[in-house]
Scaffold this motif. Structure first.
Motif, short mmCIF file in Angstrom:
data_model
loop_
_atom_site.label_atom_id
_atom_site.label_comp_id
_atom_site.label_asym_id
_atom_site.label_seq_id
_atom_site.Cartn_x
_atom_site.Cartn_y
_atom_site.Cartn_z
N ALA A 22 0.83 -1.21 0.00
CA ALA A 22 0.00 0.00 0.00
C ALA A 22 0.86 1.26 0.00
O ALA A 22 0.56 2.23 -0.71
CB ALA A 22 -0.94 -0.01 1.21
N HIS A 23 1.94 1.25 0.76
CA HIS A 23 2.83 2.42 0.83
C HIS A 23 3.64 2.60 -0.45
O HIS A 23 4.17 3.68 -0.68
CB HIS A 23 3.78 2.30 2.02
N ALA A 24 3.71 1.57 -1.28
CA ALA A 24 4.49 1.66 -2.51
C ALA A 24 3.73 2.38 -3.63
O ALA A 24 4.30 2.60 -4.71
CB ALA A 24 4.88 0.25 -2.98
N ALA A 25 2.50 2.75 -3.40
CA ALA A 25 1.70 3.43 -4.43
C ALA A 25 2.48 4.60 -5.02
O ALA A 25 3.05 5.42 -4.30
CB ALA A 25 0.39 3.91 -3.83
N GLY A 26 2.52 4.66 -6.33
CA GLY A 26 3.23 5.72 -7.02
C GLY A 26 4.67 5.39 -7.36
O GLY A 26 5.32 6.11 -8.11
N ASP A 27 5.17 4.30 -6.82
CA ASP A 27 6.54 3.85 -7.11
C ASP A 27 6.41 2.48 -7.76
O ASP A 27 6.31 1.46 -7.08
CB ASP A 27 7.34 3.77 -5.80
N ALA A 28 6.40 2.46 -9.08
CA ALA A 28 6.13 1.24 -9.83
C ALA A 28 7.09 0.10 -9.47
O ALA A 28 6.67 -1.05 -9.35
CB ALA A 28 6.17 1.51 -11.33
N LEU A 29 8.35 0.41 -9.29
CA LEU A 29 9.33 -0.62 -8.97
C LEU A 29 9.06 -1.21 -7.59
O LEU A 29 9.05 -2.43 -7.42
CB LEU A 29 10.75 -0.06 -9.04
N ALA A 30 8.81 -0.37 -6.60
CA ALA A 30 8.53 -0.85 -5.25
C ALA A 30 7.23 -1.63 -5.22
O ALA A 30 7.13 -2.67 -4.55
CB ALA A 30 8.47 0.32 -4.28
N GLU A 31 6.23 -1.16 -5.95
CA GLU A 31 4.95 -1.87 -5.99
C GLU A 31 5.12 -3.26 -6.61
O GLU A 31 4.61 -4.25 -6.08
CB GLU A 31 3.93 -1.07 -6.79
N LYS A 32 5.87 -3.34 -7.69
CA LYS A 32 6.12 -4.63 -8.34
C LYS A 32 6.88 -5.56 -7.41
O LYS A 32 6.55 -6.74 -7.31
CB LYS A 32 6.91 -4.40 -9.63
N ARG A 33 7.86 -5.03 -6.70
CA ARG A 33 8.65 -5.83 -5.76
C ARG A 33 7.76 -6.38 -4.64
O ARG A 33 7.84 -7.56 -4.29
CB ARG A 33 9.79 -4.99 -5.18
N GLU A 34 6.89 -5.54 -4.09
CA GLU A 34 6.01 -5.98 -3.01
C GLU A 34 4.98 -6.99 -3.51
O GLU A 34 4.68 -7.96 -2.82
CB GLU A 34 5.32 -4.79 -2.36
N LEU A 35 4.44 -6.78 -4.69
CA LEU A 35 3.49 -7.75 -5.26
C LEU A 35 4.16 -9.11 -5.45
O LEU A 35 3.56 -10.15 -5.18
CB LEU A 35 2.93 -7.26 -6.59
N HIS A 36 5.39 -9.09 -5.92
CA HIS A 36 6.14 -10.34 -6.11
C HIS A 36 6.35 -11.03 -4.76
O HIS A 36 6.13 -12.25 -4.65
CB HIS A 36 7.47 -10.07 -6.79
N ARG A 37 6.74 -10.27 -3.75
CA ARG A 37 6.96 -10.84 -2.42
C ARG A 37 5.67 -11.47 -1.89
O ARG A 37 5.68 -12.59 -1.36
CB ARG A 37 7.44 -9.73 -1.47
N THR A 61 -8.29 1.47 -5.11
CA THR A 61 -7.26 1.87 -6.07
C THR A 61 -6.07 0.93 -6.12
O THR A 61 -5.31 0.96 -7.10
CB THR A 61 -6.76 3.29 -5.76
N ASN A 62 -5.87 0.09 -5.12
CA ASN A 62 -4.72 -0.81 -5.16
C ASN A 62 -5.11 -2.29 -5.05
O ASN A 62 -4.26 -3.16 -5.01
CB ASN A 62 -3.70 -0.46 -4.07
N LEU A 63 -6.39 -2.54 -5.00
CA LEU A 63 -6.86 -3.90 -4.79
C LEU A 63 -6.80 -4.78 -6.04
O LEU A 63 -6.50 -5.96 -5.96
CB LEU A 63 -8.30 -3.84 -4.26
N GLY A 64 -7.10 -4.19 -7.19
CA GLY A 64 -7.20 -4.97 -8.42
C GLY A 64 -5.96 -5.79 -8.74
O GLY A 64 -6.05 -6.96 -9.08
N THR A 65 -4.80 -5.19 -8.62
CA THR A 65 -3.56 -5.90 -8.92
C THR A 65 -3.30 -7.00 -7.90
O THR A 65 -2.88 -8.10 -8.25
CB THR A 65 -2.39 -4.92 -8.96
N LEU A 66 -3.58 -6.72 -6.65
CA LEU A 66 -3.33 -7.69 -5.59
C LEU A 66 -4.20 -8.94 -5.74
O LEU A 66 -3.73 -10.05 -5.58
CB LEU A 66 -3.55 -7.06 -4.22
#
Length: 108
Positions: A22-37, A61-66
């Motif tokens: 959730a805190h990674a919103a707006g940082d595509a790399l961090a969001e991708k890393r957290e989703l992978h984890r 706003t962040n649920l769909g990808t998860l």
């Protein structure tokens, strides 16, 4: 390690903490890393026979990808629903959350 430790303790379900996602919103790399984890942990837990839940900081706003992570069987989103209900009413907040889930679970 935590997933295996939960299994060794005999628990039936684990909840993956999605706060960093959730805190990674707006940082595509961090969001991708957290989703992978989260996806790796969910897959490992499922392989061990655990039910997998997720929650913390989730909103429409962040649920769909998860929710594209197929092993997730429960989302702890009550706080988000109630917070959104303040602005659009409870029925509207539930509809919005269900719509976000449906988009994320739709075949790609």
């Amino acid at each position: 390690k935590e997933v295996e430790a939960s299994h060794a303790l005999g628990v039936e379900q684990i909840e993956l903490h999605t706060g960093e996602y959730a805190h990674a919103a707006g940082d595509a790399l961090a969001e991708k890393r957290e989703l992978h984890r989260l996806a790796v942990a969910a897959q490992r837990g499922s392989e061990l026979g655990l039910e997998i839940a997720a929650g913390h900081g989730l909103r429409t706003t962040n649920l769909g990808t998860l929710v594209a992570i197929p092993e997730l069987v429960e989302l702890n989103i009550g706080h988000a629903v109630i917070a959104e209900a303040v602005f659009i009413g409870l029925a509207g907040a539930v509809r919005a959350m269900l719509a976000a889930i449906a988009v994320g679970r739709a075949p790609r």
